[in-house]
Design a protein around this motif. Structure first.
Motif, PDB file in Angstrom:
ATOM      1  N   GLN A 142      -8.107  -8.678   2.297  1.00 33.05           N
ATOM      2  CA  GLN A 142      -9.589  -9.075   2.669  1.00 33.05           C
ATOM      3  C   GLN A 142     -10.052 -10.560   3.114  1.00 33.05           C
ATOM      4  N   ILE A 143      -9.531 -11.433   2.602  1.00 32.77           N
ATOM      5  CA  ILE A 143      -9.694 -13.191   2.706  1.00 32.77           C
ATOM      6  C   ILE A 143      -8.616 -13.510   4.203  1.00 32.77           C
ATOM      7  N   GLU A 144      -7.618 -12.783   4.154  1.00 35.96           N
ATOM      8  CA  GLU A 144      -6.889 -12.347   5.704  1.00 35.96           C
ATOM      9  C   GLU A 144      -7.625 -11.846   7.354  1.00 35.96           C
ATOM     10  N   ILE A 145      -8.589 -11.469   6.515  1.00 37.05           N
ATOM     11  CA  ILE A 145      -9.516 -10.748   7.880  1.00 37.05           C
ATOM     12  C   ILE A 145     -10.964 -10.454   7.395  1.00 37.05           C
ATOM     13  N   ALA A 146     -11.302 -11.466   6.461  1.00 31.18           N
ATOM     14  CA  ALA A 146     -13.003 -11.072   6.614  1.00 31.18           C
ATOM     15  C   ALA A 146     -13.626 -11.696   7.846  1.00 31.18           C
ATOM     16  N   SER A 147     -13.106 -12.472   8.818  1.00 29.27           N
ATOM     17  CA  SER A 147     -14.173 -13.228   9.305  1.00 29.27           C
ATOM     18  C   SER A 147     -13.702 -12.977  11.027  1.00 29.27           C
ATOM     19  N   PRO A 148     -14.978 -12.923  11.899  1.00 30.17           N
ATOM     20  CA  PRO A 148     -14.504 -12.230  13.116  1.00 30.17           C
ATOM     21  C   PRO A 148     -13.612 -13.393  13.976  1.00 30.17           C
ATOM     22  N   PHE A 149     -13.976 -14.784  13.187  1.00 29.10           N
ATOM     23  CA  PHE A 149     -13.099 -15.953  14.047  1.00 29.10           C
ATOM     24  C   PHE A 149     -11.853 -16.030  13.477  1.00 29.10           C
ATOM     25  N   GLN A 150     -11.202 -15.508  12.322  1.00 28.75           N
ATOM     26  CA  GLN A 150     -10.183 -15.831  11.895  1.00 28.75           C
ATOM     27  C   GLN A 150      -9.216 -14.332  11.083  1.00 28.75           C
ATOM     28  N   GLY A 151      -9.485 -13.425  11.637  1.00 23.70           N
ATOM     29  CA  GLY A 151      -8.688 -12.404  11.224  1.00 23.70           C
ATOM     30  C   GLY A 151      -7.333 -11.210  12.079  1.00 23.70           C
ATOM     31  N   TYR A 152      -7.438 -10.188  11.559  1.00 22.67           N
ATOM     32  CA  TYR A 152      -5.035 -10.687  11.726  1.00 22.67           C
ATOM     33  C   TYR A 152      -5.806 -10.335  13.866  1.00 22.67           C
ATOM     34  N   LYS A 153      -4.699 -10.816  13.976  1.00 23.95           N
ATOM     35  CA  LYS A 153      -4.656 -11.444  15.928  1.00 23.95           C
ATOM     36  C   LYS A 153      -3.569 -10.438  16.355  1.00 23.95           C
ATOM     37  N   PHE A 154      -4.034  -9.497  16.920  1.00 24.60           N
ATOM     38  CA  PHE A 154      -2.848  -8.541  16.879  1.00 24.60           C
ATOM     39  C   PHE A 154      -1.777  -9.262  18.184  1.00 24.60           C
ATOM     40  N   TRP A 170     -10.969  -7.397  12.708  1.00 22.91           N
ATOM     41  CA  TRP A 170     -11.542  -8.116  11.311  1.00 22.91           C
ATOM     42  C   TRP A 170     -12.021  -7.396  10.908  1.00 22.91           C
ATOM     43  N   THR A 171     -12.963  -7.410   9.144  1.00 27.56           N
ATOM     44  CA  THR A 171     -13.895  -6.751   8.711  1.00 27.56           C
ATOM     45  C   THR A 171     -14.150  -7.434   7.100  1.00 27.56           C
ATOM     46  N   SER A 172     -15.589  -7.325   6.697  1.00 31.61           N
ATOM     47  CA  SER A 172     -15.760  -7.542   5.512  1.00 31.61           C
ATOM     48  C   SER A 172     -15.198  -6.426   4.584  1.00 31.61           C
ATOM     49  N   CYS A 173     -15.074  -5.371   4.871  1.00 32.80           N
ATOM     50  CA  CYS A 173     -15.367  -4.990   3.954  1.00 32.80           C
ATOM     51  C   CYS A 173     -13.631  -3.409   3.594  1.00 32.80           C
ATOM     52  N   LEU A 174     -12.740  -4.275   3.487  1.00 27.61           N
ATOM     53  CA  LEU A 174     -11.521  -3.491   3.635  1.00 27.61           C
ATOM     54  C   LEU A 174     -11.681  -2.317   2.575  1.00 27.61           C
ATOM     55  N   ASN A 175     -11.816  -2.374   2.187  1.00 27.84           N
ATOM     56  CA  ASN A 175     -11.726  -1.402   0.736  1.00 27.84           C
ATOM     57  C   ASN A 175     -12.205   0.118   1.102  1.00 27.84           C
ATOM     58  N   THR A 176     -13.253   0.046   2.522  1.00 25.31           N
ATOM     59  CA  THR A 176     -13.841   1.395   2.726  1.00 25.31           C
ATOM     60  C   THR A 176     -12.942   1.858   3.742  1.00 25.31           C
ATOM     61  N   TYR A 177     -12.231   0.694   4.314  1.00 24.67           N
ATOM     62  CA  TYR A 177     -11.057   0.997   5.602  1.00 24.67           C
ATOM     63  C   TYR A 177      -9.475   2.039   4.040  1.00 24.67           C
ATOM     64  N   VAL A 178      -9.941   0.804   3.595  1.00 26.27           N
ATOM     65  CA  VAL A 178      -8.461   1.580   2.632  1.00 26.27           C
ATOM     66  C   VAL A 178      -9.096   3.510   1.982  1.00 26.27           C
ATOM     67  N   SER A 179     -10.084   3.326   1.234  1.00 29.34           N
ATOM     68  CA  SER A 179     -11.184   4.585   1.793  1.00 29.34           C
ATOM     69  C   SER A 179     -10.681   5.545   2.114  1.00 29.34           C
ATOM     70  N   ASN A 180     -10.576   5.212   3.474  1.00 30.13           N
ATOM     71  CA  ASN A 180     -11.011   5.976   4.456  1.00 30.13           C
ATOM     72  C   ASN A 180      -9.845   6.851   5.231  1.00 30.13           C
ATOM     73  N   LEU A 181      -8.583   5.855   4.929  1.00 32.35           N
ATOM     74  CA  LEU A 181      -7.174   6.287   4.981  1.00 32.35           C
ATOM     75  C   LEU A 181      -7.115   7.325   3.961  1.00 32.35           C
ATOM     76  N   ASN A 182      -6.942   6.703   2.719  1.00 31.61           N
ATOM     77  CA  ASN A 182      -6.937   8.422   1.897  1.00 31.61           C
ATOM     78  C   ASN A 182      -7.414   9.375   2.228  1.00 31.61           C
ATOM     79  N   LYS A 183      -8.903   8.910   2.991  1.00 32.24           N
ATOM     80  CA  LYS A 183      -9.149  10.826   3.141  1.00 32.24           C
ATOM     81  C   LYS A 183      -8.410  11.513   3.844  1.00 32.24           C
ATOM     82  N   HIS A 184      -7.490  10.936   4.815  1.00 33.20           N
ATOM     83  CA  HIS A 184      -6.469  11.239   5.853  1.00 33.20           C
ATOM     84  C   HIS A 184      -5.447  11.273   5.183  1.00 33.20           C
ATOM     85  N   GLY A 185      -5.067  11.451   3.916  1.00 28.10           N
ATOM     86  CA  GLY A 185      -3.781  11.747   3.374  1.00 28.10           C
ATOM     87  C   GLY A 185      -2.566  10.591   3.773  1.00 28.10           C
ATOM     88  N   ILE A 186      -3.157   8.928   3.932  1.00 27.35           N
ATOM     89  CA  ILE A 186      -2.827   8.888   3.393  1.00 27.35           C
ATOM     90  C   ILE A 186      -2.533   6.827   2.239  1.00 27.35           C
TER      91      ILE A 186
END
Length: 131
Positions: A24-36, A44-60
């Motif tokens: 989370q700390i690495e991607i929490a800011s729109p100015f310092q998120g993960y640069k492709f 960038w996101t402030s809710c990484l756990n939500t994305y992790v949960s969403n992937l779990n729902k897709h079987g990953i």
């Protein structure tokens, strides 16, 4: 940006980050998120756990481990680092990402880039280390 586009960016960021993964700390800011690295843009996101949960729902299911962070004043914060477990998980994530891209009328990830992203993961999830 809609939710599906955001999770698609998260999946792509996970694929690019490889076994290092994201926290989370690495991607929490729109100015310092993960640069492709291989495509324009960033995630960038402030809710990484939500994305992790969403992937779990897709079987990953993502691998995770504690990854504390110590700020400049010496205060410790507890985070988790998440990553795709192995090549099978990476392939599943890539299939899901390309499915979403297809629904948005976008080209799939180029085959050579897709292969490079998947190949950076181990063949199988490493066995836990004996304590």
């Amino acid at each position: 940006m809609n939710d599906q586009q955001s999770i698609a960016n998260f999946v792509y960021a996970l694929l690019e980050a490889g076994a290092k993964g994201l926290r989370q700390i690495e991607i929490a800011s729109p100015f310092q998120g993960y640069k492709f690295q291989h495509m324009p843009g960033m995630f960038w996101t402030s809710c990484l756990n939500t994305y992790v949960s969403n992937l779990n729902k897709h079987g990953i299911t993502l691998a995770r481990c504690p990854d504390p962070y110590i700020n400049e004043s010496g205060k410790k914060s507890n985070y988790k680092r998440y990553w795709l477990r192995d090549r099978q998980s990476a392939k599943a994530a890539l299939i899901l990402l390309n499915h979403w891209r297809h629904r948005k009328h976008l080209e799939p990830i180029a085959p050579d880039l897709a292969q490079m992203l998947v190949d950076q993961f181990p063949e199988a999830e490493p066995a836990p280390k004996a304590g």
